[in-house]
Design a protein around this motif. Structure first.
Motif, PDB file in Angstrom:
ATOM      1  N   GLN A 141       0.822  -1.206   0.000  1.00 43.97           N
ATOM      2  CA  GLN A 141       0.000   0.000   0.000  1.00 43.97           C
ATOM      3  C   GLN A 141       0.860   1.262   0.000  1.00 43.97           C
ATOM      4  N   GLU A 142       1.951   1.222   0.730  1.00 40.74           N
ATOM      5  CA  GLU A 142       2.839   2.385   0.788  1.00 40.74           C
ATOM      6  C   GLU A 142       3.425   2.693  -0.593  1.00 40.74           C
ATOM      7  N   TYR A 197       2.169   1.944  -3.602  1.00 40.45           N
ATOM      8  CA  TYR A 197       1.136   2.484  -4.496  1.00 40.45           C
ATOM      9  C   TYR A 197       0.714   3.887  -4.067  1.00 40.45           C
ATOM     10  N   TRP A 198       0.576   4.088  -2.768  1.00 41.95           N
ATOM     11  CA  TRP A 198       0.142   5.385  -2.248  1.00 41.95           C
ATOM     12  C   TRP A 198       1.137   6.481  -2.637  1.00 41.95           C
ATOM     13  N   ASN A 199       2.411   6.231  -2.416  1.00 40.91           N
ATOM     14  CA  ASN A 199       3.422   7.240  -2.726  1.00 40.91           C
ATOM     15  C   ASN A 199       3.581   7.443  -4.233  1.00 40.91           C
ATOM     16  N   ASP A 215       1.173   7.066  -6.458  1.00 39.25           N
ATOM     17  CA  ASP A 215      -0.006   7.830  -6.885  1.00 39.25           C
ATOM     18  C   ASP A 215       0.117   9.303  -6.506  1.00 39.25           C
ATOM     19  N   GLN A 216       0.559   9.562  -5.279  1.00 35.24           N
ATOM     20  CA  GLN A 216       0.709  10.950  -4.854  1.00 35.24           C
ATOM     21  C   GLN A 216       1.781  11.665  -5.678  1.00 35.24           C
ATOM     22  N   LEU A 237      -5.119   5.696  -4.945  1.00 36.80           N
ATOM     23  CA  LEU A 237      -5.449   6.972  -4.317  1.00 36.80           C
ATOM     24  C   LEU A 237      -6.843   7.454  -4.702  1.00 36.80           C
ATOM     25  N   ILE A 254       1.634   3.141   7.192  1.00 37.69           N
ATOM     26  CA  ILE A 254       1.970   3.634   5.858  1.00 37.69           C
ATOM     27  C   ILE A 254       2.732   4.951   6.000  1.00 37.69           C
ATOM     28  N   SER A 272       3.902   8.118   4.230  1.00 36.91           N
ATOM     29  CA  SER A 272       3.625   8.886   3.023  1.00 36.91           C
ATOM     30  C   SER A 272       4.713   9.929   2.784  1.00 36.91           C
TER      31      SER A 272
END
Length: 255
Positions: free
Chosen positions: A152-153, A155-157, A159-160, A222, A249, A251
């Protein structure tokens, strides 16, 4: 009398003595060690209905090894935990949650403060009771939660970073490649070996299906629409939190 005859007589006499001695012995059987059952009658419990943060206190009874809390709140973020130096359970309000805390090292008679933290104006309900049963996180689930957190980390980073213009489409693909392989491996293992799949076994295929399918693009996590993926992601977070191995997570862009 020959030597052979004498030897036979002595052997017979010795055998008779040994048999007689054995017959006179009484076998001593070990008695199983018994531990007196712990009576939970009269153990303190608590039912709490409150708006905003509250910190009820319970006295730890002799023989208690864990504290069980059923908890729900209306909106916002919550944090639940006994005393400041123990692991806490944190998440987003919505639906009932059940948490267990290991308190075997806390002395009987200790006044245990339980922090139930929610935003001002948020209603909460909690039921608390002690148990003689010990609590320890499920090991398979703990490993899954740790791996899923890194997925998740990533993909999250990515996407951001893409939203901020710092990550191109090609860079996004590169930064999520390892995470995609990890979630596929977890999901495949859960489907092939459900008996040892841990508590996340039922939700991993839904998460993997999205990340390797319709959500395999910048913004797929995201900005994911509400549906099977977001429901599975929320449930995974609740499972990891209840197991005492919440996903953390980090970010790069905050939030």
């Amino acid at each position: 009398m020959s030597r052979t005859t004498t030897a036979r007589i002595l052997a017979a006499a010795l055998s008779a003595v040994l048999i007689g001695a054995a017959a006179g012995c009484t076998a001593v059987q070990s008695r199983p060690t018994t531990h007196p059952a712990v009576s939970t009658a009269g153990w303190p419990t608590a039912q709490v209905y409150h708006t905003g943060r509250t910190s009820p206190t319970l006295t730890v009874p002799a023989g208690a090894r864990s504290l069980h809390i059923d908890f729900s709140c209306t909106y916002g973020l919550y944090s639940v935990g006994p005393s400041a130096d123990m692991d806490r359970r944190e998440g987003t309000c919505g639906g009932a949650q059940s948490f267990d805390f290991d308190i075997h090292s806390i002395a009987a008679g200790t006044r245990l403060i339980v922090d139930l933290v929610v935003p001002d104006g948020t209603r909460l309900a909690a039921t608390m009771n002690f148990s003689t049963a010990p609590f320890a996180p499920d090991r398979a689930t703990a490993k899954q939660c740790a791996t899923l957190a890194t997925v998740q980390e990533a993909y999250w980073n990515a996407d951001q970073g893409h939203d901020h213009g710092d990550v191109s489409d090609a860079q996004w693909t590169e930064r999520t490649a390892a995470a995609k392989a990890d979630i596929e491996r977890l999901a495949n293992a859960a489907e092939k070996h459900p008996a040892s799949a841990g508590l996340l076994g039922t939700v991993l295929p839904s998460i993997a299906g999205w990340l390797t399918g319709a959500g395999d693009h910048p913004g797929g996590v995201l900005h994911a629409p509400l549906g099977d993926f977001t429901a599975a992601e929320t449930l995974a977070g609740q499972i990891c939190t209840a197991n005492g191995t919440a996903m953390v997570i980090h970010s790069s862009y905050g939030g």
